[in-house]
Write a protein that holds these residues in place. Structure first.
Motif, PDB file in Angstrom:
ATOM      1  N   THR A 292      30.132  44.993  37.414  1.00 34.14           N
ATOM      2  CA  THR A 292      30.935  43.807  37.778  1.00 34.14           C
ATOM      3  C   THR A 292      31.865  43.496  36.608  1.00 34.14           C
ATOM      4  OG1 THR A 292      29.156  42.917  39.140  1.00 34.14           O
ATOM      5  CG2 THR A 292      30.877  41.393  38.421  1.00 34.14           C
TER       6      THR A 292
ATOM      7  N   ARG B 191      34.325  40.959  34.763  1.00 35.25           N
ATOM      8  CA  ARG B 191      34.515  39.506  34.674  1.00 35.25           C
ATOM      9  C   ARG B 191      35.709  39.211  33.751  1.00 35.25           C
ATOM     10  NH1 ARG B 191      28.958  40.220  34.917  1.00 35.25           N
ATOM     11  NH2 ARG B 191      27.948  38.996  36.607  1.00 35.25           N
TER      12      ARG B 191
ATOM     13  N   LYS C 218      37.457  43.047  44.756  1.00 36.85           N
ATOM     14  CA  LYS C 218      36.847  44.379  44.740  1.00 36.85           C
ATOM     15  C   LYS C 218      37.924  45.412  44.542  1.00 36.85           C
ATOM     16  CE  LYS C 218      33.074  43.155  47.886  1.00 36.85           C
ATOM     17  NZ  LYS C 218      33.449  41.747  48.024  1.00 36.85           N
TER      18      LYS C 218
ATOM     19  N   ARG D 158      33.059  45.682  41.815  1.00 35.87           N
ATOM     20  CA  ARG D 158      33.260  44.249  41.954  1.00 35.87           C
ATOM     21  C   ARG D 158      33.899  43.658  40.704  1.00 35.87           C
ATOM     22  NH1 ARG D 158      27.650  42.049  44.730  1.00 35.87           N
ATOM     23  NH2 ARG D 158      27.842  43.197  46.713  1.00 35.87           N
TER      24      ARG D 158
END
Length: 822
Positions: free
Chosen positions: A32, A34, A109, A120
């Motif tokens: 993921t 961020r 995504k 993600r």
């Protein structure tokens, strides 16, 4: 996966694809990305370098067709496959995307192909202090009784701030004052609120309400704030009586104040509230007259005008006003209204005397009218001045007190201006100047100072000859600028010798022909017409009247040659050897008319041999149309028609007798032509003269024989009719002065042959003495007697060039006889 066995077994292929997608999903759950981004960043702002964070080259992103997909319907981010940079497509507003939330996170995504892979990512939108605290109400109203004790708390409406955290609402402050302070509190949800705390006792009589400013501030850098107004109304108790602000109200009101005009507003203050604090007003000790001029509103204390104030009637008005509250307590005040003079009266003009009509020869400074001016106002408002409107030959002169004289200041001319409407304006000296206007009508009487004036100096009129008697041919017109009998014009002819031809109507100026006119006798006449007015003494003017007589085709052509006497004999001799174009004779005719009516044309009307002769259309010359033949009759008779061009045309005929002879030889004719040439032409060369001399000598014998025969023929002619040897004098009808010269123009210019030529040739056909008569041009004089004309016609004279040029015979000698042997 592309092997033939897989193609043959689709079930195995689907199982492999599902296995790969499961592996990719497992991989995506473990990774993921961020990131964070401040709100309100501009378009295409940098978020992250995806290629760098994933450890792949930008070429691999492009090869694997990497793309970014945001959650929701709106795509907020854009991935550049060439650089691997993730950017925001539009500026992000945190308060719009994540309202009522402390944190704001956006999820996305990233998809890869070959092999399929899903990663993600999330972006936290950081709050920026871009919103100020806002109160829902712009003003808060608090009613607090004046009996409230210090320390009492009153809640206030809270403010709202869309920002969160330190950028959200942090503090409240209150405007500094002597009665209230603010206290902050914290709610269970962490929000802050404010309360108003009474610090000092309120007194409604001292201050009925307080207006405070409440400010809410956030914790941003720099901080933002919002404000609202807090209005505190102090509720009072009934413990006061009405009190006027002044004992005497002195006001000034202009006299032209309209109805409902506010004069003054009296006010009595009562510290009480409710019915005890309500004050009502009324007049006391006021006369009925004041009640008709002023009106007092019992609730507001306004005194207004209801009547007409007139400074000239009353300059001061005094009244007493009573104020009473609901508890019966009252007080009084005086009102003094001074009426101010206003320039509301225009000057008044009163006409004392007037001269309605003055003669135009009145001298300057003649008094026309006397009038007075008055203004009811005072001071400068009642001071007046007078003037005449426009540039007129009149002036105003002060006489005495407020009287003025209207006088002439220049010479008058009734023909230029017959009447004057004199406007006199009287104006006062007020600030707003008023004026009055009076019109004085002055008539200018006429004096006979203008003679009649003809519209033309020369009147030219025309009339056709042979007109009827009393025929109107035109009119003359003269005008007189005067009036009445001074402008009555009468007409008359100055020279009375023209009375027999024309007359002028005394009143209308109509010109009439008294009798028929003859163009051949009178072609034009000119007289003087006088126009006189009816003044005393009368004045007159003159003009020239010219009457031109127009020609009419009333005269037929008159044949001068050949004469009627030549019809008895063969008037013209033509040798049989004559060729085509041989000149036989010339028909000479005249027409007493003029212009087109006198233009003559000739044509052959009748002939013994129609094809032998022809006539010139305009010259009248008779010539052979072909060569004379042996078969042609020895005697020919021609009738020539002479016609003018009038409408309708007139005509006359001439008869020619022609004899075809064999007695003329070529030598004789040449001798005759040579002899005539000596008279008509300039001397020829020397060799031509010698040739002529030889021919004359050679033909002398032949000529003698021919002359003997001619003498014999002439003698027989004389014996038969000797009176024919002489010509009667030309008739005055044929040779009037007007026929030769008309206004300086010869009659020959009209197209006919000149009348100054007349010829006759006579040849006897019987036994006797031959005789030739060649007549010179006849120029008769009006004063010559017939005997003198006949004698002059037979006088031997040398031919002139003009006569020789117009002769119709081959010879131009003149005399009574041709001597034998010559």
């Amino acid at each position: 996966l592309e092997s033939g066995e897989d193609k043959e077994n689709p079930a195995i292929k689907r199982q492999v694809i599902l296995f790969i997608l499961g592996v990719c999903v497992c991989q995506s759950r473990g990774e993921t990305l961020r990131y964070s981004l401040a709100e309100e960043m501009e378009r295409d702002s940098f978020v992250a370098n995806i290629a760098k964070d994933l450890g792949v080259s930008p070429s691999q992103l492009a090869a694997r067709k990497a793309r970014v997909v945001s959650e929701g319907n709106e795509q907020l981010f854009r991935l550049n496959q060439n650089t691997g940079v993730l950017t925001a497509k539009e500026p992000l507003d945190r308060e719009e995307i994540c309202p009522q939330s402390e944190t704001c996170t956006l999820f996305f995504k990233i998809f890869f192909e070959n092999p399929l892979q899903l990663i993600r990512g999330e972006v936290e939108v950081r709050d920026v202090n871009d919103n100020s605290p806002v109160f829902l109400e712009k003003e808060m109203v608090l009613e607090i009784p004046e009996t409230a004790s210090p320390g009492s708390r009153f809640p206030l409406v809270r403010a709202r701030d869309k920002d969160v955290g330190s950028n959200g609402l942090q503090n409240y402050t209150l405007e500094s004052n002597a009665h209230f302070s603010i206290a902050l509190g914290k709610r269970k949800d962490g929000g802050k609120y404010a309360e108003l705390v009474l610090e000092r006792q309120l007194d409604r009589e001292e201050q009925r309400e307080l207006n405070l400013l409440l400010t809410a501030t956030d914790g941003g850098s720099p901080p933002r704030s919002g404000t609202t107004h807090v209005r505190i109304v102090v509720v009072d108790a009934n413990d006061n009586i009405p009190v006027f602000g002044r004992e005497v109200y002195e006001v000034r009101v202009p006299e032209n104040s309209p109805p409902e005009q506010l004069v003054v507003r009296v006010a009595a203050a009562d510290a009480d509230e409710g019915s005890n604090g309500k004050v009502r007003y009324a007049f006391t000790q006021t006369t009925e007259e004041y009640g008709q001029l002023f009106e007092l509103n019992p609730d507001t204390g306004e005194i207004r005008v209801v009547g007409i104030l007139d400074f000239e009637e009353a300059k001061m008005h005094k009244m007493v006003v009573k104020a009473t509250d609901g508890g019966g307590l009252s007080s009084h005040c005086k009102v003094q209204v001074e009426v101010l003079d206003v320039n509301d009266n225009a000057p008044e003009i009163a006409l004392t005397s007037l001269t309605a009509s003055i003669p135009e020869d009145a001298p300057p400074r003649t008094v026309v009218a006397l009038f007075s001016v008055r203004d009811r106002d005072a001071g400068d408002n009642g001071r007046t001045e007078c003037a005449i409107d426009g540039d007129l030959p009149f002036s105003l002169t002060p006489a005495f007190d407020n009287y003025y004289e209207l006088r002439t200041n220049a010479a008058l001319d009734r023909e230029r201006t017959a009447e004057y409407n004199i406007s006199i304006t009287a104006t006062d000296w007020g600030t707003r100047r008023l004026s009055a206007r009076e019109s004085i009508f002055v008539q200018i009487s006429d004096v006979n100072d203008n003679p009649p004036q003809f519209t033309q100096e020369i009147y030219t009129m025309s009339v056709t000859e042979n007109n009827g008697p009393m025929l109107r041919i035109g009119s003359v017109n003269a005008t007189d600028a005067d009036a009445g009998k001074n402008a009555r014009v009468s007409y008359a002819l100055v020279r009375q010798e023209a009375v027999s031809f024309v007359s002028v109507n005394e009143e209308t100026g109509t010109v009439q022909a008294l009798r028929p006119l003859d163009y051949e006798e009178v072609r034009a006449l000119e007289v003087t017409v006088r126009a006189a007015d009816g003044g005393s003494p009368p004045l007159s003017a003159q003009a020239v009247l010219r009457v031109v007589v127009r020609d009419e085709n009333d005269n037929a052509p008159v044949v001068l040659h050949p004469s009627r006497d030549s019809l008895a004999t063969a008037g013209e001799l033509v040798p049989r050897w004559a060729r085509e174009g041989y000149l036989v004779a010339r028909v000479v005719a005249v027409d007493a008319d003029a212009g087109q009516n006198a233009w003559l044309s000739y044509e052959l009307a009748k002939a013994t041999e129609p094809g032998l002769f022809r006539v010139g259309l305009h010259s009248g010359e008779v010539r052979t149309a072909r060569a004379v033949a042996e078969r042609d009759a020895p005697r020919q008779r021609l009738v020539v028609l002479v016609r003018d061009r009038g409408q309708p045309p007139r005509s006359a005929t001439a008869t020619l007798g022609i004899a075809l002879v064999d007695g003329f030889s070529d030598v004789f004719l040449q001798l005759s032509q040579a002899t005539a040439g000596r008279w008509q032409q300039q001397p020829q060369a020397a060799e031509e003269d010698m040739l002529t001399t030889r021919l004359v000598a050679a033909l002398d014998c032949v000529s003698s024989l021919f002359l003997l025969s001619v003498l014999a023929f002439s003698a027989a002619k004389v014996c038969k009719g000797r009176p024919r040897a002489r010509l009667s004098p030309p008739s005055a009808r044929y040779y009037a002065d007007g026929d030769f010269v008309a206004d300086g123009v010869d009659v020959a210019s009209t197209g006919t042959v000149s009348l100054t030529e007349r010829y006759e040739t006579c040849l006897s056909s019987g036994p006797g003495r031959s005789q030739f008569c060649f007549l010179r041009p006849v120029l008769p004089s009006p004063k010559s007697s017939p005997e003198e004309e006949a004698a002059r016609s037979f006088r031997a004279e040398p031919p002139t060039n003009g006569a020789a040029g117009n002769a119709s015979l081959p010879y131009s000698w003149k005399g009574r006889e041709w001597p034998s042997g010559n």
